[in-house]
Enzyme design. Structure first.
Site, PDB file in Angstrom:
ATOM      1  N   ASP A  72       0.814  -1.227   0.000  1.00 38.44           N
ATOM      2  CA  ASP A  72       0.000   0.000   0.000  1.00 38.44           C
ATOM      3  C   ASP A  72       0.849   1.280   0.000  1.00 38.44           C
ATOM      4  OD1 ASP A  72      -2.182  -1.795   0.384  1.00 38.44           O
ATOM      5  OD2 ASP A  72      -1.925  -1.664   2.553  1.00 38.44           O
ATOM      6  N   GLU A 132     -11.332  -0.325  -3.652  1.00 38.77           N
ATOM      7  CA  GLU A 132     -10.563   0.247  -2.532  1.00 38.77           C
ATOM      8  C   GLU A 132      -9.350   0.983  -3.094  1.00 38.77           C
ATOM      9  OE1 GLU A 132      -9.315  -3.082  -0.113  1.00 38.77           O
ATOM     10  OE2 GLU A 132      -8.020  -3.890  -1.668  1.00 38.77           O
TER      11      GLU A 132
HETATM   12  O1  FUB Z   1      -3.154  -3.655   3.393  1.00 39.54           O
HETATM   13  C1  FUB Z   1      -4.459  -3.890   3.878  1.00 39.54           C
HETATM   14  C2  FUB Z   1      -5.461  -3.606   2.809  1.00 39.54           C
HETATM   15  O2  FUB Z   1      -5.194  -4.405   1.670  1.00 39.54           O
HETATM   16  C3  FUB Z   1      -5.445  -2.209   2.275  1.00 39.54           C
HETATM   17  O3  FUB Z   1      -6.029  -1.277   3.128  1.00 39.54           O
HETATM   18  C4  FUB Z   1      -6.128  -2.418   0.987  1.00 39.54           C
HETATM   19  O4  FUB Z   1      -6.051  -1.347   0.105  1.00 39.54           O
HETATM   20  C5  FUB Z   1      -5.447  -3.674   0.491  1.00 39.54           C
HETATM   21  O5  FUB Z   1      -4.212  -3.390  -0.125  1.00 39.54           O
END
Ligand code: FUB
Length: 327
Positions: free
Chosen positions: A19, A226
């Protein structure tokens, strides 16, 4: 000390990272990743495998200098309101202060977004005692416009709980929306001048197709899942994000930071591993995509590594698709 960065190779190998939110601060590139932990805990659609407990800030002076890990910048145990899962963070600079925005579950298991401050882009960051009122879900990304007005974008489906906020109130059993109805969009809100709170009620961003029709929930190649990121190029706002179940990084553009955004195409085709999450930054007149994959663990979803590659625009402002298998 790590080696100098190589395109499409892990930025660091001594810890698992994911991320990546990259920014140019003080003339260097600072990268704010999640810090994945190696564990044998549960692995499910709720994201329990992402059991992160702290953040490390990375930096490079330029692409010819080694990657520096500045060590632990903040730990879960120092955040009074948070119980677990320090997921994807972002950072911003204003008022001679660096701000770290991060999601975590509160003591009721609900994802909220907190903010922490530091005098240095490398931290350590001191968390505010409570989460930002009105915040929910995950994956904060802060975009600073040319007039120094800061917007926070956030939201993620499934483990990120975005679908549970459709009424504006957290409903733990809420699913949906229906496949043929508009997909849920990320949320956006203005940040206060002191960068510590959300102003007003976050708005939902609409992402539409070339005919102005909302992308539907069943359109998994294009719908928002997301990992929002906003950058500006030639006066246009680019909202890029992960499509989750179809594992792409895609983007949409607008002339307004609040949208609606018109879907344009794919930035990065699926990587090794389920999640895909990125940031886009300009440095010394070139654009870069920071992303992650699970190549360092042969595909284990919660043991990821941050990488970078150069990003190119076409003459008409569209982004050239990066084909992961060609990297
Ligand atoms: O790293 C945890 C979660 O996985 C993140 O918040 C999302 O975007 C995905 O990458």
């Amino acid at each position: 000390m790590n080696n100098k960065p190589t395109p499409n190779q892990p930025l660091v190998t001594h810890i698992y990272t994911a991320d990546p939110s990259a920014h140019v601060f003080e003339g260097k590139i600072y990268i704010y990743p999640s810090h994945d932990l190696d564990h044998d805990g549960p692995n499910n659609d709720n994201g329990d495998q992402y059991a992160m407990e702290d953040y490390h800030v990375l930096s490079i002076d330029n692409f010819d200098s080694p990657v520096v890990d500045h060590g632990e910048a903040m730990h879960l145990k120092d955040i009074p309101w948070a119980s677990k899962q320090l997921w994807a963070p972002d950072a911003a600079y204003k008022n001679e202060t660096y701000y770290l925005y991060y999601p975590a579950r509160d003591h009721d298991g609900i994802f909220r977004i907190g903010v922490a401050t530091s005098a240095s882009p490398a931290g350590p960051f001191a968390p505010e005692p409570t989460y930002m009122e009105g915040s929910f879900s995950i994956d904060p990304a802060v975009f600073m416009d040319d007039d120094n007005q800061a917007f926070i974008y956030f939201g993620g489906l499934w483990g990120g709980q975005l679908e549970k906020w459709q009424t504006g109130i957290f409903k733990p059993d809420e699913t949906g929306p229906e496949q043929e109805t508009p997909a849920l969009g990320p949320r956006v809100a203005l940040l206060s001048d002191d960068m510590l709170s959300i102003q007003g009620v976050p708005q939902e961003i609409s992402i539409v197709d070339e005919n102005g029709l909302p992308i539907t929930a069943g359109d998994e190649d294009r719908r928002y899942f997301e990992g929002p990121w906003v950058h500006k190029h030639n006066g246009w706002y680019y909202l890029s994000y992960s499509t989750g179940t179809t594992h792409k990084l895609v983007y949409a553009i607008s002339q307004n930071p609040l949208g609606p955004f018109t879907f344009k195409g794919t930035i990065l085709t699926p990587v090794i591993g389920w999640t895909t999450h990125h940031s886009i930054v300009e440095f010394e007149d070139k654009w870069y995509l920071f992303y992650h994959d699970s190549s360092m663990s042969d595909g284990v979803n919660h043991k990821r590594c941050v990488k970078y590659t150069e990003l190119h625009f076409n003459e008409d402002g569209t982004i050239k698709t990066i084909h992961y298998n060609d990297l």
